[in-house]
Design an enzyme around this catalytic site. Sequence first.
Site, PDB file in Angstrom:
ATOM      1  N   GLU A 128       0.821  -1.213   0.000  1.00  0.00           N
ATOM      2  CA  GLU A 128       0.000   0.000   0.000  1.00  0.00           C
ATOM      3  C   GLU A 128       0.854   1.263   0.000  1.00  0.00           C
ATOM      4  O   GLU A 128       0.522   2.245  -0.667  1.00  0.00           O
ATOM      5  CB  GLU A 128      -0.971  -0.007   1.190  1.00  0.00           C
ATOM      6  CG  GLU A 128      -1.961  -1.169   1.206  1.00  0.00           C
ATOM      7  CD  GLU A 128      -2.726  -1.359  -0.097  1.00  0.00           C
ATOM      8  OE1 GLU A 128      -2.829  -0.409  -0.894  1.00  0.00           O
ATOM      9  OE2 GLU A 128      -3.224  -2.477  -0.330  1.00  0.00           O
ATOM     10  N   ASP A 133       3.226  -4.436  -5.800  1.00  0.00           N
ATOM     11  CA  ASP A 133       3.630  -5.756  -5.308  1.00  0.00           C
ATOM     12  C   ASP A 133       5.147  -5.880  -5.195  1.00  0.00           C
ATOM     13  O   ASP A 133       5.674  -6.329  -4.176  1.00  0.00           O
ATOM     14  CB  ASP A 133       3.119  -6.856  -6.255  1.00  0.00           C
ATOM     15  CG  ASP A 133       1.766  -7.420  -5.824  1.00  0.00           C
ATOM     16  OD1 ASP A 133       1.288  -7.076  -4.728  1.00  0.00           O
ATOM     17  OD2 ASP A 133       1.195  -8.211  -6.598  1.00  0.00           O
TER      18      ASP A 133
END
Length: 647
Positions: free
Chosen positions: A496, A559
């Site tokens: 995030e 990611d």
Amino acid sequence: MLMSKVIGGSGDMVDAKPADFKDNLYLAVNGAWQENAKIPADKSRTGGFMDLDEGVEKKLMKEFHEYADGEKELDDDLMTQAVKLYRLANNVDHLSKFHQQPILKDMQRISDLSNLQDLSENMAQLSKDGFPLPIDGDVDADMKNTAKNAFYIGGAGLILPDKSYYAEDNESGKKLLAKYAEIAGRLLSMIGYKLEDAKEIVEKALAFDKSLVPIVKSSEEWADYTKVYNPMDFTEFITKSDKLDLKSLVVDLINDTPEKVIITEPRYLDNLNKLVNDDTFENIKAWMMVKFLTGNASILDEEFRQTIGEYQLAKSGAKELQNRTKYAYHFASGIFSEVVGAYYGKKYFGEKAKADVRNMVKKMISIYEQRLSNNTWLSEDTKKKAVVKLDKIVIKVGYPDKIQDIYSKFEINENDSLYDNVSRIKKIITQDSLDQYHKPVDREKWLMPGHMVNACYDPSRNDITFPAAILQAPFYSLEQTNSENFGGIGAVIAHEISHAFDNNGAQFDEYGNMNNWWTEEDYAKFKDLTKKMIEEFDGIPYAGSKVNGTLVVSENVADVGGLRCALEAAKQDSDFDAKAFFTNWAKVWRNKSTKQLTEMFLSIDVHSPAPLRANVMAQNMDEFYDAFDVKPGDGMWLDEDKRVNIW
């Protein structure tokens, strides 16, 4: 966002023999599970995220049932209203008394529209009352000045999930559209239309839908988030239709005359006269009727829910609908999401855990800051600005301290129909959203409730949200080692944070304003790296189709940045165990989906399929090769010059 609702995966990854870590990390960790896992009949997937979701579902459903039946006392006014909605939605006998009556008066409002001028004169009120329109708008933060709200203009959406479903060679799309047509016709007949009239209405609705296909954005286009920001002077905007009073639409909705509006789909606006004119009016009217009926059928009675459910099952691949009680729980907890999320968070998560996870997030931000400081391809000027953005990230953990005032306006009358109750609430929500135009942006607002198994980054607020429900094993547990926790929740947290610096987030500053804070050289290097990420995934065969590297690039950048950062944090521990780290990373991505859901996600999802997230990201980490002694020729080997690392 790390969205559990849009994580792909497929049963066709299964191999009868146990896989070796050197050849396939995902199957080495999850192969036995994948082979034996059963997708629940009323769901379209199962796995790490869904297992947690089911656990939350069981806990809260039990409590809703006990409160609804009076077995337990509830000292919470807002939760009491949520329980009343649950009880009403679960009361099949009560709902069957109303049958189709509640929606008839609203369907009649569409039916009574006699021409395009009639539609034009009523557009603002129809919008406020939740009717689908060929052009509409809503209020959100101005992406270039996020302290203020702006009015955004959007077009009609397609019936099927994405433009790709309408391709001539897409057999699934043809079947799904045929199923939709059949169900829509049946629903129309259930509210009193003759079969031949119902068929004609559906045919006209599909004709308008077909006219949208070449015009509307694809999922790939929507994935380029900043492209939704196209400011236009209001004086120019109101000239864009020959037939619709666009000025009244906006002025009546926000009770103001704005200097500008934000166009989310310029191509749609450029084609508005072609799409909406006297010749297409009857098709638009039919489309409004069909979209409104199919969109509200499930809140009429059980027969209507079962009927529209046939289309939903065809789309998702699930074998059966949720039973009525489970549906009632999900419906009530969706309407009262923040209320239920705060209840869940306080009871099952608590303030102590909130503080612990907040400290984990701060630690991850400090690791990220070190990574930025040691970065070799950024100039000092851009590094400093990146660190400023990092330091300004707002951390939201568990559940909000204060529930939004709007929920106090939701009052459930159990003597009324479910449809009437929900219609009232929807109107309150719409009006509240429109009222925000004259108010500053609420930066305290949460994008996700506490009982959701998920996490997200909001570029316009520069904040990260970690709901309570995701903060449990296998993502995070005191029973797990630090290496396992960093491979789970650590990578989620850093994922995030990385969204602040993905291809979309990188275009927003520390206050969430769309603002170029990069040097020209640095941004060119960054674009080259994101291009490599697109190339790494683009065209990978999966479930009979291929991955679209452009569609999934933002999540892949997050990611790889998240995994890299979590790995660096884990390595600081004296008992670091790389095998445990990568094993838990793969474990959280275990996922088995229906063929239909997998196909849909490959078309519309900005996330790569779960097994590829597990494998390809690990392949980008040099430490993975050392941990499992991976050599050239092994299935997991990726040449060093092909490994992508950005943050």
